[in-house]
Design an enzyme around this catalytic site. Structure first.
Site, mmCIF file in Angstrom:
data_model
loop_
_atom_site.group_PDB
_atom_site.id
_atom_site.type_symbol
_atom_site.label_atom_id
_atom_site.label_comp_id
_atom_site.label_asym_id
_atom_site.label_seq_id
_atom_site.Cartn_x
_atom_site.Cartn_y
_atom_site.Cartn_z
ATOM 1 N N GLU A 98 5.378 29.113 -24.716
ATOM 2 C CA GLU A 98 6.163 27.724 -24.541
ATOM 3 C C GLU A 98 6.630 27.174 -26.058
ATOM 4 O OE1 GLU A 98 3.676 26.498 -20.649
ATOM 5 O OE2 GLU A 98 2.929 25.718 -22.871
ATOM 6 N N GLY A 123 2.388 29.323 -15.243
ATOM 7 C CA GLY A 123 2.539 28.172 -14.494
ATOM 8 C C GLY A 123 3.380 28.169 -13.058
ATOM 9 N N GLY A 178 -4.491 28.522 -18.272
ATOM 10 C CA GLY A 178 -3.800 27.270 -18.160
ATOM 11 C C GLY A 178 -4.227 26.312 -17.426
ATOM 12 N N GLY A 179 -3.450 26.065 -16.284
ATOM 13 C CA GLY A 179 -3.769 24.709 -15.360
ATOM 14 C C GLY A 179 -5.319 24.871 -14.912
ATOM 15 N N HIS A 201 2.382 30.910 -28.498
ATOM 16 C CA HIS A 201 2.656 30.775 -27.046
ATOM 17 C C HIS A 201 3.926 30.768 -26.331
ATOM 18 C CE1 HIS A 201 1.893 29.020 -23.231
ATOM 19 N NE2 HIS A 201 0.969 29.258 -22.854
ATOM 20 N N SER A 249 -1.242 32.283 -14.869
ATOM 21 C CA SER A 249 -1.718 32.179 -13.568
ATOM 22 C C SER A 249 -2.878 32.602 -13.233
ATOM 23 C CB SER A 249 -0.770 32.275 -12.479
ATOM 24 O OG SER A 249 0.539 31.560 -12.759
ATOM 25 N N GLU A 283 0.636 37.623 -22.253
ATOM 26 C CA GLU A 283 1.125 36.569 -21.217
ATOM 27 C C GLU A 283 2.474 36.768 -20.762
ATOM 28 O OE1 GLU A 283 -1.226 32.459 -21.527
ATOM 29 O OE2 GLU A 283 0.570 32.338 -22.676
ATOM 30 N N ASN A 301 -6.482 26.741 -22.386
ATOM 31 C CA ASN A 301 -5.330 26.078 -23.163
ATOM 32 C C ASN A 301 -4.973 24.807 -22.489
ATOM 33 O OD1 ASN A 301 -3.092 25.236 -24.476
ATOM 34 N ND2 ASN A 301 -1.777 26.929 -24.003
ATOM 35 N N TRP A 302 -5.390 23.745 -22.937
ATOM 36 C CA TRP A 302 -5.315 22.246 -21.997
ATOM 37 C C TRP A 302 -3.567 22.082 -22.094
ATOM 38 C CZ3 TRP A 302 -10.163 19.325 -23.687
ATOM 39 C CH2 TRP A 302 -11.307 19.731 -23.194
ATOM 40 N N LYS A 303 -2.828 22.447 -23.166
ATOM 41 C CA LYS A 303 -1.512 22.224 -23.289
ATOM 42 C C LYS A 303 -1.318 20.416 -23.509
ATOM 43 C CE LYS A 303 0.027 26.276 -20.601
ATOM 44 N NZ LYS A 303 0.935 27.118 -19.784
#
Length: 253
Positions: A96, A172, A232-233, A94, A211, A166, A9-11
Site C-alpha cells: 500500500e 484484502g 491485516g484485517g 508494504h 488474507s 505479500e 498490521n492494523w493499517k
C-alpha cells in the site's frame, strides 16, 4: 530453528482507546504462546499500545518510518522517534505504501538501513501484482525487490530482519495464495538471500501475508520455509488474531 512470528498490521484503524481495548483483550489469549507476537498500530496509537502491552509477550511495531533521523520533513516519523515510543519492529515497503505513496525499492533500502541504525527490527514487504503474476513474472519481480531493497547489509543484519512475502493481489481481497504457491516464492526468497549473503542467512524469518485467516494459517505454517504471517484485517479482532497466533493448537486436529 527459526521462531515463528505473527504480526498484525492494523493499517489506518484504531484510536488510542480502541488500541488499548484490543491489546487488553489479546493479552490473555496469546499469553501462553511461544510464537513471537507483534502488533503494528498507526503512529497516533503507538504509545497507548506500548503501555497496554507492557509486561506481556506482545511487541509493538510501526507501519513505516522515514530514512532521515531529524530534519525538515513535514509529516514524517523517524527511527529515533519510534524507539523513543517503545517500538521494537517497523514495517517497510508494504504494497500500500508502494501503490499509494510512491515507495520504491530504493526508498525501501534507505528506510531499511535507517531502521537497523536504531535497532528496530524491519519487516520488509515484497510481492507481485496480479498483472505480474499472470504474466509469469512473479519470481523476476520478487528477486528485484529483494536484491534492490535488501542490498548493502552485513550477513548478521540480514539474519535479524524479517521478510514478508505479500502477493498484492491477495491483500484484502479474500484471495490467498495456496500454501504451495506461498512456499515456492518464500523458498525462492530464501535462496535469493543466500546468494546475496551466504548460507548463514538461512536463519532469516520469512512471513506470508495476504488474507491470512484462522482457517488457512495452519496449512501455511506447515510449509518448511514459512516462518509466520503478516496479518491485516483479521488482526483487528482479538479472537481471530489469537486463533492465528495459536495455530499449533489446530494443526493436529
Amino acid at each position: 530453528m527459526r521462531r515463528p512470528i505473527i504480526a498484525g498490521n492494523w493499517k489506518m484503524h484504531n484510536t488510542t482507546e480502541k488500541a488499548r481495548e484490543l491489546v487488553e483483550l489479546l493479552k490473555p489469549l496469546v499469553g501462553a504462546s511461544d510464537v513471537e507476537v507483534v502488533v503494528c498500530p498507526p503512529f497516533t496509537a503507538i504509545a497507548a499500545t506500548v503501555n497496554a502491552a507492557a509486561g506481556s509477550n506482545i511487541s509493538v511495531g510501526a507501519q513505516d518510518l522515514f530514512w532521515e533521523d531529524w530534519g525538515a520533513y513535514t509529516g514524517e516519523v523517524s527511527g529515533p522517534m519510534l524507539k523513543d515510543l517503545g517500538c521494537r519492529y517497523v514495517i517497510i515497503g508494504h504494497s500500500e505504501r508502494r501503490q499509494y505513496f510512491g515507495e520504491t525499492d530504493a526508498t525501501v533500502n534507505k528506510k531499511l538501513h535507517a531502521a537497523l541504525r536504531h535497532d528496530l527490527v524491519p519487516i520488509v514487504c515484497v510481492g507481485e501484482t496480479l498483472d505480474e503474476r499472470e504474466a509469469g513474472k512473479t519470481l523476476e519481480v520478487v528477486r528485484r525487490q529483494v536484491e534492490d531493497g535488501l542490498k548493502g547489509l552485513a550477513p548478521d543484519q540480514v539474519e535479524t530482519l524479517v521478510v514478508a512475502y505479500e502477493p498484492v493481489w491477495a491483500i484484502g481481497t479474500g484471495r490467498t495464495a495456496t500454501a504451495a504457491d506461498a512456499q515456492e516464492v518464500i523458498a525462492f526468497i530464501r535462496d535469493t538471500l543466500k546468494a546475496m549473503y551466504g548460507e548463514r542467512v538461512g536463519a532469516t524469518r520469512i512471513q506470508y501475508g495476504g488474507s491470512v485467516k484462522p482457517e488457512n494459517i495452519a496449512e501455511l505454517m506447515a510449509q518448511p520455509d514459512i516462518d509466520g504471517a503478516l496479518v491485516g484485517g483479521a488482526s483487528l479482532d482479538a479472537i481471530s488474531f489469537a486463533a492465528i497466533v495459536n495455530y499449533k493448537e489446530h494443526q493436529h486436529k
